[in-house]
Design a protein around this motif. Sequence first.
Motif, PDB file in Angstrom:
ATOM      1  N   THR A  79       0.743  -1.253   0.068  1.00 44.38           N
ATOM      2  CA  THR A  79      -0.108   0.004   0.068  1.00 44.38           C
ATOM      3  C   THR A  79       0.812   1.398   0.009  1.00 44.38           C
ATOM      4  O   THR A  79       0.486   2.293  -0.581  1.00 44.38           O
ATOM      5  CB  THR A  79      -1.166   0.149   1.394  1.00 44.38           C
ATOM      6  OG1 THR A  79      -1.698  -1.048   1.264  1.00 44.38           O
ATOM      7  CG2 THR A  79      -1.964   1.141   1.128  1.00 44.38           C
ATOM      8  N   SER A 112      -7.213   7.939  -7.415  1.00 46.54           N
ATOM      9  CA  SER A 112      -7.850   6.749  -7.310  1.00 46.54           C
ATOM     10  C   SER A 112      -9.273   6.739  -7.802  1.00 46.54           C
ATOM     11  O   SER A 112      -9.564   7.994  -8.102  1.00 46.54           O
ATOM     12  CB  SER A 112      -8.236   6.116  -5.686  1.00 46.54           C
ATOM     13  OG  SER A 112      -9.105   7.159  -5.434  1.00 46.54           O
ATOM     14  N   GLU A 113      -9.915   5.784  -8.200  1.00 45.62           N
ATOM     15  CA  GLU A 113     -11.425   5.800  -8.846  1.00 45.62           C
ATOM     16  C   GLU A 113     -12.321   5.879  -7.804  1.00 45.62           C
ATOM     17  O   GLU A 113     -12.165   5.080  -6.773  1.00 45.62           O
ATOM     18  CB  GLU A 113     -11.558   4.538  -9.738  1.00 45.62           C
ATOM     19  CG  GLU A 113     -10.737   4.454 -11.023  1.00 45.62           C
ATOM     20  CD  GLU A 113     -10.989   5.487 -12.084  1.00 45.62           C
ATOM     21  OE1 GLU A 113     -12.248   5.753 -12.086  1.00 45.62           O
ATOM     22  OE2 GLU A 113      -9.982   6.011 -12.407  1.00 45.62           O
ATOM     23  N   VAL A 144     -15.773   5.115  -5.646  1.00 39.99           N
ATOM     24  CA  VAL A 144     -16.427   4.033  -5.234  1.00 39.99           C
ATOM     25  C   VAL A 144     -18.101   4.566  -5.252  1.00 39.99           C
ATOM     26  O   VAL A 144     -18.262   5.698  -4.722  1.00 39.99           O
ATOM     27  CB  VAL A 144     -16.036   3.196  -4.154  1.00 39.99           C
ATOM     28  CG1 VAL A 144     -14.604   2.852  -4.501  1.00 39.99           C
ATOM     29  CG2 VAL A 144     -16.266   4.008  -2.979  1.00 39.99           C
ATOM     30  N   ARG A 182     -14.669   9.438  -2.675  1.00 38.21           N
ATOM     31  CA  ARG A 182     -13.122   8.981  -2.346  1.00 38.21           C
ATOM     32  C   ARG A 182     -13.003   7.828  -1.065  1.00 38.21           C
ATOM     33  O   ARG A 182     -13.477   8.217  -0.063  1.00 38.21           O
ATOM     34  CB  ARG A 182     -12.437  10.086  -2.180  1.00 38.21           C
ATOM     35  CG  ARG A 182     -10.968   9.756  -2.094  1.00 38.21           C
ATOM     36  CD  ARG A 182     -10.017  11.085  -2.260  1.00 38.21           C
ATOM     37  NE  ARG A 182      -8.684  10.792  -1.876  1.00 38.21           N
ATOM     38  CZ  ARG A 182      -7.605  10.385  -2.751  1.00 38.21           C
ATOM     39  NH1 ARG A 182      -8.263  10.163  -3.898  1.00 38.21           N
ATOM     40  NH2 ARG A 182      -6.522  10.415  -2.230  1.00 38.21           N
ATOM     41  N   ASP A 195      -7.691   2.258  -2.526  1.00 36.32           N
ATOM     42  CA  ASP A 195      -7.530   0.948  -3.783  1.00 36.32           C
ATOM     43  C   ASP A 195      -7.000   1.935  -4.691  1.00 36.32           C
ATOM     44  O   ASP A 195      -7.810   2.833  -5.504  1.00 36.32           O
ATOM     45  CB  ASP A 195      -8.421   0.318  -4.046  1.00 36.32           C
ATOM     46  CG  ASP A 195      -8.397  -0.516  -5.374  1.00 36.32           C
ATOM     47  OD1 ASP A 195      -7.022  -0.663  -5.912  1.00 36.32           O
ATOM     48  OD2 ASP A 195      -9.294  -1.374  -5.666  1.00 36.32           O
ATOM     49  N   VAL A 196      -5.746   2.243  -5.320  1.00 34.49           N
ATOM     50  CA  VAL A 196      -5.571   3.308  -6.225  1.00 34.49           C
ATOM     51  C   VAL A 196      -5.344   2.466  -7.496  1.00 34.49           C
ATOM     52  O   VAL A 196      -5.386   3.102  -8.649  1.00 34.49           O
ATOM     53  CB  VAL A 196      -3.830   3.885  -6.188  1.00 34.49           C
ATOM     54  CG1 VAL A 196      -3.879   4.588  -4.709  1.00 34.49           C
ATOM     55  CG2 VAL A 196      -2.794   2.658  -6.117  1.00 34.49           C
ATOM     56  N   ASP A 197      -5.516   1.435  -7.814  1.00 34.40           N
ATOM     57  CA  ASP A 197      -5.600   0.315  -9.078  1.00 34.40           C
ATOM     58  C   ASP A 197      -4.659   0.947  -9.890  1.00 34.40           C
ATOM     59  O   ASP A 197      -3.378   0.835  -9.329  1.00 34.40           O
ATOM     60  CB  ASP A 197      -6.981   0.719  -9.397  1.00 34.40           C
ATOM     61  CG  ASP A 197      -7.287  -0.228 -10.462  1.00 34.40           C
ATOM     62  OD1 ASP A 197      -7.156  -1.518 -10.401  1.00 34.40           O
ATOM     63  OD2 ASP A 197      -8.204   0.176 -11.536  1.00 34.40           O
ATOM     64  N   SER A 198      -4.620   1.318 -10.821  1.00 36.13           N
ATOM     65  CA  SER A 198      -3.577   1.579 -12.007  1.00 36.13           C
ATOM     66  C   SER A 198      -3.119   2.950 -11.811  1.00 36.13           C
ATOM     67  O   SER A 198      -2.302   3.275 -12.470  1.00 36.13           O
ATOM     68  CB  SER A 198      -4.152   1.387 -13.533  1.00 36.13           C
ATOM     69  OG  SER A 198      -5.328   2.198 -13.774  1.00 36.13           O
ATOM     70  N   HIS A 199      -3.737   3.722 -10.994  1.00 41.62           N
ATOM     71  CA  HIS A 199      -3.043   5.332 -10.836  1.00 41.62           C
ATOM     72  C   HIS A 199      -1.896   5.184  -9.680  1.00 41.62           C
ATOM     73  O   HIS A 199      -1.633   4.095  -9.063  1.00 41.62           O
ATOM     74  CB  HIS A 199      -4.448   5.809 -10.106  1.00 41.62           C
ATOM     75  CG  HIS A 199      -5.590   6.131 -10.818  1.00 41.62           C
ATOM     76  ND1 HIS A 199      -5.601   6.527 -12.108  1.00 41.62           N
ATOM     77  CD2 HIS A 199      -6.737   5.380 -10.645  1.00 41.62           C
ATOM     78  CE1 HIS A 199      -6.770   6.637 -12.668  1.00 41.62           C
ATOM     79  NE2 HIS A 199      -7.436   5.916 -11.810  1.00 41.62           N
TER      80      HIS A 199
END
Length: 571
Positions: free
Chosen positions: A35, A75-76, A78, A159, A66-70
């Motif tokens: 993380t 982050s995206e 939710v 966020r 969860d930043v995923d691909s960022h």
Amino acid sequence: MRASVVLALASLLCAAHRSARAAYIDSNLAVSPETQQNGGGCYPQSLRGPITEMLNLINPEWAAIDVDSHLPPESEPVTLHGTVALAKINEGGDFPADHVSDDQNTLIDVDSADMALVATGNVGPHGEEAGTLEWELEIVKYPFFAWAGVGDRLTTVGRWIWDCGHPDPDPLGSCSISAQDCIVDSDCLPGETCVGTVFNYHSEIHPPQAVMVSRTGGGHAFAKRRRGGRRATRTDVWISPDGGGAGDRCVVTHHDNAFDQTTIDCFPLSEPLANVNASNVAFDIPLPPRPPGSLRPRVKVIDQTPAGLRRPRVTTTFVDGAPPVVHAVIDMTTPIAGMLPSRVGKTIFARWLNDTTPMARVRVTVTAIEILNPLKPVHPTAAARQRCSSTSTQDCSATPCPAGETCRTFGGPIAGWEIFLEANGHWQPLAALAGVTTPATIPQGLVFDAAVPVTGGTPHLHATGHSLDCRETMYGMSLNRDIQVFGGDVANCLEAESHDVGELDVTLPASGFPARRHPVSYVTQSIGGDGGQCSSTSSQLCLTNADCPSGETCTVTGGSYKLHYTIARRS
């Protein structure tokens, strides 16, 4: 494969999916090496380190889960659904160097399908005050019409973060060889590691970029001004990219050296992370119980967008499912006169056409607030000083400020209260409280109109508030500027939380409604909170022992105010 087998398999897969989604996310992930890559995650204070490690708790104060691909802090957003368990302000106030104002806090009982957004810390020994997840947005960024009340249904997009400011390690870990208590490896001797610390970081939606609050069970006139009417659902919508400090890139970016937090200046905020135009906002509106023979609901949309801003289209579709709902979509992706919408407000009403449920219309009129104990310390936390609004080091008590700046007073005796009152989810601030320093009765003129079912309906009054102290003067200023203004008093002022004025929560059952044209007056005192009387000199009000004569203590009784109001039945 036969249809019955397919259906059975599909049912099992859905059940397995729901079960997987119901698992809490482990709060210890907030500090995992994975993380913390690229400056993500949280950075706790050690057990034995220097006091400057407290800066870790705001470096950053909120981290994307969860930043995923960022790359952090991106982050995206939710989407979360639930029922409101409690709505309030933060009575003590928030850390001002990363806020423009205090937060409004909405505590939510999260739907089972979304429980994977809830952390282990939310439900452990340091769990939420109410509900299973907290949703926060600064008061000045959140219009009152969209504040939620207890029992409201809430859908939000925002966020998903760790609240890094509250690691709450419990139980502590132990060093791998010496077995002494520890939080992190630096608490142990060289060559040892800290094992077994359980962190209780909370997951939150903080800030939201869209919130949809559906008020069920009451009656509403289909009008912008709140009035009681026939049984209906009122859904209030607020969409905005401006989430205050918690939604600003400068504020939530991690620095390799936490001491940088004392030198950066993010104000005025200018780097919002939210993109409200990435997709449309879609949600379902619950309907009241369906009367026999009703086929379709009536739906009406009223715009609440601030003047001068783009007003996007709302599309509503009746979905006759189990249960039936109205599906709404707000078009945030289509330009209007060449510009995309930004801050958007809507109110959507929905009711069954032939619903004849008997409703009682009631009016609550707040006539006064009686301040019994102003909750002001005898000795201010920090000495008063006057500084220019931008040129922080200039003492404007002696030299006029540069052109365009104002002379502000910081520290010293802090006047004022803030009280926010709701009646069945309709929120309004009490007026004329900015000058409160002594006991007083302050006239009010707030009016709340509501309608509830004659059978089982309950008007509900609930207030949240605080008496202001030094910390409230520091909002919207960086820690660097705080140090310039307050010097050696900066820590004292940061620690001077606002004071809890007590809880006021009144529910009146339908059987207790006054007769028509015979209003009834009430006086209700708040319960709990701060303040009381000195142990021997009982006529002397106090907040702490320091407010009492030598040798006496402050006996805390709470109940610092009384609310005067009338309730009248109108139909």
